[in-house]
Design a protein around this motif. Structure first.
Motif, PDB file in Angstrom:
ATOM      1  N   GLN A  96      10.018   4.028  -0.915  1.00 34.97           N
ATOM      2  CA  GLN A  96       8.999   4.093  -1.961  1.00 34.97           C
ATOM      3  C   GLN A  96       7.621   4.466  -1.412  1.00 34.97           C
ATOM      4  OE1 GLN A  96       9.865   3.531  -5.394  1.00 34.97           O
ATOM      5  NE2 GLN A  96      11.798   3.858  -4.320  1.00 34.97           N
ATOM      6  N   ALA A  97       7.596   4.918  -0.146  1.00 34.11           N
ATOM      7  CA  ALA A  97       6.344   5.297   0.532  1.00 34.11           C
ATOM      8  C   ALA A  97       5.361   4.131   0.598  1.00 34.11           C
ATOM      9  CB  ALA A  97       5.702   6.518  -0.121  1.00 34.11           C
ATOM     10  N   CYS A  98       5.919   2.910   0.726  1.00 32.88           N
ATOM     11  CA  CYS A  98       5.079   1.744   1.015  1.00 32.88           C
ATOM     12  C   CYS A  98       4.815   1.753   2.517  1.00 32.88           C
ATOM     13  CB  CYS A  98       5.778   0.451   0.605  1.00 32.88           C
ATOM     14  SG  CYS A  98       6.099   0.310  -1.153  1.00 32.88           S
ATOM     15  N   VAL A  99       3.679   2.290   2.897  1.00 30.64           N
ATOM     16  CA  VAL A  99       3.391   2.440   4.316  1.00 30.64           C
ATOM     17  C   VAL A  99       3.005   1.102   4.935  1.00 30.64           C
ATOM     18  CG1 VAL A  99       1.844   3.551   5.984  1.00 30.64           C
ATOM     19  CG2 VAL A  99       2.747   4.864   4.059  1.00 30.64           C
ATOM     20  N   THR A 100       2.169   0.331   4.233  1.00 25.38           N
ATOM     21  CA  THR A 100       1.631  -0.911   4.794  1.00 25.38           C
ATOM     22  C   THR A 100       1.967  -2.091   3.897  1.00 25.38           C
ATOM     23  OG1 THR A 100      -0.225   0.387   5.652  1.00 25.38           O
ATOM     24  CG2 THR A 100      -0.445  -2.003   5.714  1.00 25.38           C
ATOM     25  N   LEU A 101       2.385  -3.184   4.521  1.00 24.68           N
ATOM     26  CA  LEU A 101       2.699  -4.410   3.805  1.00 24.68           C
ATOM     27  C   LEU A 101       1.630  -5.459   4.108  1.00 24.68           C
ATOM     28  CD1 LEU A 101       5.452  -2.833   4.374  1.00 24.68           C
ATOM     29  CD2 LEU A 101       6.575  -5.026   3.956  1.00 24.68           C
ATOM     30  N   HIS A 102       1.066  -6.025   3.056  1.00 25.50           N
ATOM     31  CA  HIS A 102       0.083  -7.098   3.170  1.00 25.50           C
ATOM     32  C   HIS A 102       0.710  -8.360   2.585  1.00 25.50           C
ATOM     33  CE1 HIS A 102      -3.216  -4.161   3.970  1.00 25.50           C
ATOM     34  NE2 HIS A 102      -2.456  -3.384   3.216  1.00 25.50           N
ATOM     35  N   ARG A 103       0.644  -9.458   3.310  1.00 25.36           N
ATOM     36  CA  ARG A 103       1.354 -10.666   2.892  1.00 25.36           C
ATOM     37  C   ARG A 103       0.400 -11.793   2.510  1.00 25.36           C
ATOM     38  NH1 ARG A 103       3.505 -13.575   8.491  1.00 25.36           N
ATOM     39  NH2 ARG A 103       1.479 -13.665   9.508  1.00 25.36           N
ATOM     40  N   GLU A 130       0.860  -1.182   0.000  1.00 26.77           N
ATOM     41  CA  GLU A 130       0.000   0.000   0.000  1.00 26.77           C
ATOM     42  C   GLU A 130       0.898   1.234   0.000  1.00 26.77           C
ATOM     43  OE1 GLU A 130      -3.855   1.806   2.420  1.00 26.77           O
ATOM     44  OE2 GLU A 130      -2.877  -0.037   3.102  1.00 26.77           O
ATOM     45  N   ARG A 131       0.915   1.942  -1.133  1.00 21.16           N
ATOM     46  CA  ARG A 131       1.824   3.076  -1.317  1.00 21.16           C
ATOM     47  C   ARG A 131       1.055   4.390  -1.279  1.00 21.16           C
ATOM     48  NH1 ARG A 131       5.683   2.348  -6.346  1.00 21.16           N
ATOM     49  NH2 ARG A 131       6.451   4.291  -5.422  1.00 21.16           N
ATOM     50  N   LEU A 132       1.683   5.371  -0.617  1.00 15.55           N
ATOM     51  CA  LEU A 132       1.092   6.709  -0.490  1.00 15.55           C
ATOM     52  C   LEU A 132       2.186   7.741  -0.756  1.00 15.55           C
ATOM     53  CD1 LEU A 132      -0.261   4.763   1.990  1.00 15.55           C
ATOM     54  CD2 LEU A 132      -1.722   6.788   2.062  1.00 15.55           C
ATOM     55  N   PRO A 133       2.493   8.016  -2.016  1.00 10.51           N
ATOM     56  CA  PRO A 133       3.622   8.891  -2.355  1.00 10.51           C
ATOM     57  C   PRO A 133       3.530  10.284  -1.742  1.00 10.51           C
ATOM     58  CG  PRO A 133       2.843   7.716  -4.287  1.00 10.51           C
ATOM     59  CD  PRO A 133       1.845   7.459  -3.211  1.00 10.51           C
ATOM     60  N   ASP A 134       2.306  10.788  -1.546  1.00 10.82           N
ATOM     61  CA  ASP A 134       2.127  12.121  -0.980  1.00 10.82           C
ATOM     62  C   ASP A 134       1.594  12.070   0.445  1.00 10.82           C
ATOM     63  OD1 ASP A 134       2.989  13.515  -3.310  1.00 10.82           O
ATOM     64  OD2 ASP A 134       1.069  13.052  -4.250  1.00 10.82           O
ATOM     65  N   THR A 170      16.485  -6.653   5.604  1.00 15.27           N
ATOM     66  CA  THR A 170      16.262  -5.309   6.120  1.00 15.27           C
ATOM     67  C   THR A 170      16.376  -4.267   5.015  1.00 15.27           C
ATOM     68  OG1 THR A 170      17.161  -5.984   8.262  1.00 15.27           O
ATOM     69  CG2 THR A 170      17.026  -3.627   7.844  1.00 15.27           C
ATOM     70  N   ALA A 171      17.318  -4.441   4.109  1.00 17.19           N
ATOM     71  CA  ALA A 171      17.507  -3.462   3.040  1.00 17.19           C
ATOM     72  C   ALA A 171      16.241  -3.330   2.194  1.00 17.19           C
ATOM     73  CB  ALA A 171      18.690  -3.861   2.158  1.00 17.19           C
ATOM     74  N   THR A 172      15.597  -4.440   1.882  1.00 18.84           N
ATOM     75  CA  THR A 172      14.353  -4.370   1.108  1.00 18.84           C
ATOM     76  C   THR A 172      13.277  -3.643   1.888  1.00 18.84           C
ATOM     77  OG1 THR A 172      14.886  -6.430  -0.049  1.00 18.84           O
ATOM     78  CG2 THR A 172      12.581  -5.729  -0.061  1.00 18.84           C
ATOM     79  N   LEU A 173      13.164  -3.906   3.174  1.00 23.93           N
ATOM     80  CA  LEU A 173      12.165  -3.245   4.004  1.00 23.93           C
ATOM     81  C   LEU A 173      12.391  -1.735   4.023  1.00 23.93           C
ATOM     82  CD1 LEU A 173       9.720  -3.955   5.748  1.00 23.93           C
ATOM     83  CD2 LEU A 173      11.282  -4.316   7.674  1.00 23.93           C
ATOM     84  N   VAL A 174      13.637  -1.313   4.130  1.00 25.87           N
ATOM     85  CA  VAL A 174      13.946   0.120   4.124  1.00 25.87           C
ATOM     86  C   VAL A 174      13.703   0.709   2.734  1.00 25.87           C
ATOM     87  CG1 VAL A 174      15.801   1.821   4.413  1.00 25.87           C
ATOM     88  CG2 VAL A 174      15.562  -0.066   6.044  1.00 25.87           C
TER      89      VAL A 174
END
Length: 303
Positions: free
Chosen positions: A112-119, A59-63, A103-107
């Motif tokens: 990329q303003a990926c606020v929420t991760l859904h798996r 879930e990305r929120l660029p702004d 960790t690098a991918t998470l950062v």
């Protein structure tokens, strides 16, 4: 190399640039992109075991949370080559999901303003056979006591079926009850079993609980949602920040915390989620996965 508009962050064995680090993502709370990246970097040791090998929907929120948002399944071509990917089947073709294994991918995802991760409920190499089952408990209104009662009843039923269960806030109004599985049953079997568990519980408490998918049919009853147990369905990942004012976090809980008044009063934020993560292992990290076959036989005997 970092520029004046980027900040270099050490993340495991890599250095990741956070572009526009002072960009405010949560205006009411003053939380910036750099703050989001710092949180995910700090929580990575606790979060990554629940992400590794799983396709993600991001879930990305660029702004920031006041701007447009979108759900990203397909991995952009511009992502670094060290970000893991998996190609999965969909109707009419395939989609290449991001997989967060370090960790690098998470950062980078925070950059990329990926606020929420859904798996996903399954992992690469075994995409057709989930290793977790999810019950999503959301109140009809804002009655968290109804969610708490439903979680207790569900936990008791799962105990009777000899299935271990763990608990997590969703970062919204409800809870997820999660059952670790041995990955030997396919999605159809798991979802059918979850539906039968929910139906058994709703039949025992028809005034409070329901499995009715249509909102008009639920009334004031709490919906026992098992729809996240299908192929390509996702659920919010533990320790994910939600795109809401206050930056609430989907926070794992111990069962003994469910009745603690402090748990009800606490707003699970990035600070309190980190405190919870560091307080000790979550049941979801230690419970032994189980097969569904014996549990199915016990459930059929109860119905």
């Amino acid at each position: 190399m970092s520029t004046s508009s980027a900040r270099a962050v050490r993340a495991g064995r890599r250095t990741v640039d956070i572009h526009r680090p002072d960009k405010v993502l949560f205006p009411e709370d003053g939380i910036t992109k750099a703050d989001l990246a710092a949180y995910y970097r700090a929580v990575a040791p606790h979060m990554l075991p629940h992400l590794r090998g799983r396709p993600l929907m991001l879930e990305r929120l660029p702004d920031g949370i006041g701007g447009p948002r979108f759900m990203q399944k397909d991995t952009p071509a511009g992502y670094p080559d060290w970000v893991h990917r998996v190609e999965v089947a969909k109707e009419g073709g395939t989609v290449t999901h991001t997989v967060c294994d370090d960790t690098a991918t998470l950062v980078h995802l925070a950059d990329q303003a990926c606020v929420t991760l859904h798996r996903w409920q399954s992992r690469t190499g075994h995409l057709e056979t989930p290793d977790r089952m999810v019950f999503d408990l959301d109140p009809a209104g804002d009655d968290f006591d109804a969610v708490r009662r439903a979680a207790h009843r569900l936990g008791e039923l799962l105990d009777a079926l000899r299935l271990p269960s763990t608990l997590m806030t969703t970062g919204s109004r409800g809870l997820h009850v999660i059952v670790p599985l041995d990955g030997q049953s396919d999605f159809d079997e798991v979802r059918a079993f979850a539906h039968d568990v929910a139906a058994t519980l709703a039949a025992a408490h028809p005034r409070e609980l329901t499995t009715a998918a249509r909102k008009q049919a639920r009334g004031d009853r709490l919906y026992l949602d098992v729809q996240r147990n299908g192929y390509a369905q996702t659920a919010v990942a533990p320790y994910s920040v939600r795109a809401r004012p206050g930056a609430p976090v989907a926070t794992p809980l111990r069962w003994d915390q469910l009745d603690d008044p402090a748990t009800h009063a606490r707003r699970w934020t990035v600070a309190t989620a980190l405190e919870q993560a560091r307080s000790g292992p979550w049941d979801g990290s230690t419970a032994r996965p189980r097969a569904l076959g014996p549990a199915r036989r016990r459930l059929d005997a109860l119905r």
